[in-house]
Design a protein around this motif. Structure first.
Motif, short mmCIF file in Angstrom:
data_model
loop_
_atom_site.label_atom_id
_atom_site.label_comp_id
_atom_site.label_asym_id
_atom_site.label_seq_id
_atom_site.Cartn_x
_atom_site.Cartn_y
_atom_site.Cartn_z
N GLU A 338 47.36 48.21 51.35
CA GLU A 338 46.12 47.85 50.67
C GLU A 338 46.34 46.61 49.81
N THR A 339 45.56 45.59 50.06
CA THR A 339 45.63 44.38 49.23
C THR A 339 44.85 44.62 47.94
N LEU A 340 44.95 43.69 47.01
CA LEU A 340 44.32 43.87 45.70
C LEU A 340 42.81 44.05 45.81
N ASP A 341 42.19 43.37 46.76
CA ASP A 341 40.74 43.46 46.89
C ASP A 341 40.29 44.85 47.38
N GLN A 342 41.25 45.63 47.86
CA GLN A 342 40.96 46.98 48.34
C GLN A 342 41.29 48.04 47.30
N GLN A 343 41.74 47.61 46.13
CA GLN A 343 42.15 48.54 45.09
C GLN A 343 41.23 48.44 43.87
N GLN A 344 41.15 49.55 43.15
CA GLN A 344 40.44 49.54 41.87
C GLN A 344 41.45 49.19 40.78
N LEU A 345 41.32 47.99 40.26
CA LEU A 345 42.30 47.49 39.31
C LEU A 345 42.10 48.04 37.90
N PHE A 346 40.89 48.46 37.59
CA PHE A 346 40.61 49.05 36.28
C PHE A 346 39.34 49.89 36.39
N THR A 347 39.22 50.84 35.48
CA THR A 347 38.04 51.71 35.46
C THR A 347 36.98 51.13 34.52
N GLU A 348 35.79 51.68 34.61
CA GLU A 348 34.71 51.23 33.73
C GLU A 348 35.04 51.57 32.27
N GLU A 349 35.70 52.69 32.07
CA GLU A 349 36.09 53.07 30.70
C GLU A 349 37.12 52.08 30.13
N GLU A 350 38.05 51.66 30.97
CA GLU A 350 39.05 50.69 30.52
C GLU A 350 38.39 49.35 30.19
N LEU A 351 37.42 48.97 30.98
CA LEU A 351 36.71 47.72 30.72
C LEU A 351 35.94 47.80 29.40
N LYS A 352 35.30 48.94 29.15
CA LYS A 352 34.56 49.10 27.89
C LYS A 352 35.51 49.03 26.69
N GLU A 353 36.66 49.68 26.83
CA GLU A 353 37.65 49.63 25.75
C GLU A 353 38.15 48.21 25.53
N PHE A 354 38.36 47.49 26.62
CA PHE A 354 38.80 46.10 26.53
C PHE A 354 37.73 45.25 25.85
N GLU A 355 36.46 45.45 26.24
CA GLU A 355 35.37 44.68 25.63
C GLU A 355 35.22 45.02 24.16
N SER A 356 35.45 46.29 23.83
CA SER A 356 35.39 46.69 22.41
C SER A 356 36.46 45.98 21.60
N HIS A 357 37.64 45.87 22.21
CA HIS A 357 38.74 45.16 21.54
C HIS A 357 38.40 43.69 21.36
N ILE A 358 37.81 43.09 22.39
CA ILE A 358 37.41 41.69 22.30
C ILE A 358 36.36 41.51 21.20
N SER A 359 35.39 42.44 21.18
CA SER A 359 34.34 42.37 20.16
C SER A 359 34.92 42.46 18.76
N GLN A 360 35.91 43.32 18.60
CA GLN A 360 36.56 43.46 17.29
C GLN A 360 37.26 42.17 16.90
N GLN A 361 37.94 41.57 17.86
CA GLN A 361 38.62 40.30 17.58
C GLN A 361 37.60 39.21 17.23
N GLU A 362 36.49 39.19 17.95
CA GLU A 362 35.46 38.19 17.67
C GLU A 362 34.88 38.40 16.27
N ASP A 363 34.70 39.66 15.88
CA ASP A 363 34.19 39.93 14.53
C ASP A 363 35.17 39.45 13.46
N GLU A 364 36.45 39.68 13.71
CA GLU A 364 37.47 39.23 12.75
C GLU A 364 37.47 37.71 12.65
N LEU A 365 37.37 37.04 13.80
CA LEU A 365 37.35 35.58 13.80
C LEU A 365 36.08 35.07 13.11
#
Length: 461
Positions: A338-365
């Motif tokens: 299976e090549t990368l395009d055939q795999q799920q590289l991250f879940t929706e929950e992981e993406l939300k957590e990542f976006e939350s972290h980005i949002s927190q960093q943006e708030d700090e900046l």
């Protein structure tokens, strides 16, 4: 002789072959044969010239130490007979006491240069972050590849620390790369979604259709063979080596691709075998193909083969390990890859957590930016206040001078002196610049006759 293959990127035993430097041996025109190793005493080029950066922050220091150690015959001979455990345990480091004085002097110089480099980095860090309460010595302890308590001489302890630090850092290198790649993919998706929010409904649908079309186009590629399988190796044998696939021979294949002829397939040599497979999926000219993903695909292929073939987990594949792997059922009948395009590289929950972290960093900046803006405004207010006080003071001085003029008193200077003198008046201590009467000064040696008083002289006819 095994060390030359060990300085590829990601190799855990980078240091384990510190001094056995050989040059990369080119493949003979007859691809079914391999050139013999260089005769003893023949000039050997620097083996590091064809090796990739290890990715370590002390990579240059590591390579320089290797270059110097490889010049000592005694140490080189000891390394040839040492096994992996002796090298990793630090036993080999004690042989450093027996190297030549010239080698030790050069190693001392390299260490002093590295300590100076680290101190410059630390100073830059301390200058950028105020009120840390840390000093240079405390921060130096973060660097575990040398003995910072002795900054002047390179001792066996330094070689031991360098080996252990590189071994530990490289063990975690692949894991770190996978994590960074995952963040890369989530950031791509995050930015795509944020961009879609800025579009109206029509444009958003158009962008979504384009995105799905590119995904489909990227996934439409020839079958990718299982890395390390017979089909995959035979394809390299035929297309890259130009040999008859019906005459495929694992032993000859190993020798052909053991580029430096050291008896091992190292990680770089393995990764080179996957180029044909990767070209089926990725083309730098195509908009839909991401070259960062291609390198991640290469890394995963290499990891998979190492896990399957590298029995003793030293991250080097011997001839024996390679031939043993070709006898397994998986070599002849592998699972689909299976090549990368055939795999799920991250879940929706992981993406939300990542976006939350980005949002927190943006708030700090954003908060820091607001604080800086407030500081700027306060400084501007203080500047304006000082300018107003200055203008007020100047206005008061001007009014006082005008008042003195109206009262008949000349305006005074900063020290209270008169700025000008009324006619006929002189300051105290002032003297005429020439004798009274307006006469010019007399030449030297000439005696002036007394002036005649005309008011008492009587004139007779």
């Amino acid at each position: 002789m095994k060390w030359q293959s060990v300085l590829p990127q990601h190799c855990i035993l980078l240091i384990s072959c510190l001094l056995m430097a050989l040059e990369a041996v080119p493949i003979d025109i007859d691809k079914t044969k391999v050139k013999e190793a260089h005769a003893e005493g023949e000039k050997v080029e620097n083996p590091h010239s064809f090796l990739e950066d290890t990715g370590l922050y002390y990579d240059e220091y590591l390579r320089q130490v290797i270059d110097v150690l490889e010049t000592d015959k005694h140490f080189r001979e000891k390394l040839q007979t040492a096994d992996i455990e002796e090298i990793k345990s630090g036993k080999l480091s004690r042989e450093l006491d027996l190297v030549s004085h010239h080698v030790r002097t050069r190693l001392d110089e390299l260490k002093r240069q590295e300590v100076a480099r680290l101190r410059m980095l630390i100073k830059a860090k301390m200058d950028s972050v105020q009120d840390t309460g840390l000093d240079h010595q405390t921060l130096l302890k973060q660097f575990e590849h040398l003995n910072h308590q002795n900054p002047d001489t390179f001792e066996p302890k330094d070689l031991d620390m360098l080996i252990k630090a590189a071994t530990s850092d490289l063990e975690n290198y692949d894991k770190t790369r996978h994590e960074e790649f995952k963040k890369y993919e989530m950031m791509k998706e995050h930015e795509r979604r944020e961009y879609l929010k800025t579009l109206d409904e029509e444009k958003r649908q158009r962008e979504e259709s384009k995105f799905e079309e590119m995904k489909k186009k990227h996934g439409d590629h020839p079958k990718v063979h299982h890395p390390g399988s017979k089909d995959q190796l035979k394809e390299v044998w035929e297309e890259a080596d130009g040999l008859d696939p019906n005459e495929f021979d694992p032993k000859t294949f190993f020798k052909l691709h053991d580029v430096n002829n050291d008896g091992f397939l190292d990680e770089q040599e393995l990764e080179a075998l996957f180029t044909k497979e990767l070209e089926k999926v990725y083309d730098p000219k195509n908009e839909e193909d991401d070259m960062v993903e291609m390198e991640e695909e290469r890394l995963r292929m290499r990891e998979h083969v190492m896990n399957e073939v590298d029995v003793n987990k030293d991250r080097l594949v011997t001839m024996e390990e390679f031939l043993r792997a070709t006898e397994k059922k998986e070599f002849l009948e592998p699972d689909s890859w299976e090549t990368l395009d055939q795999q799920q590289l991250f879940t929706e929950e992981e993406l939300k957590e990542f976006e939350s972290h980005i949002s927190q960093q943006e708030d700090e900046l954003r908060k820091k930016a607001e604080d800086l803006q407030k500081q700027k405004e306060e400084l501007q207010r203080q500047h304006d206040q000082l300018q107003a006080q200055k203008q007020e003071f100047q206005q008061v001085v001007k009014q006082m001078e005008q008042k003195k003029l109206q009262q008949g008193n000349p305006p005074a200077g900063p020290a209270g002196e008169l700025k000008f003198q009324p006619p006929g008046e002189h300051k105290v201590g002032d003297a005429p610049s020439h004798p009274a009467g307006g006469e010019q000064p007399l030449p030297p040696g000439h005696v002036q006759e007394p002036a005649v008083r005309t008011d008492h002289v009587q004139v007779h006819p």
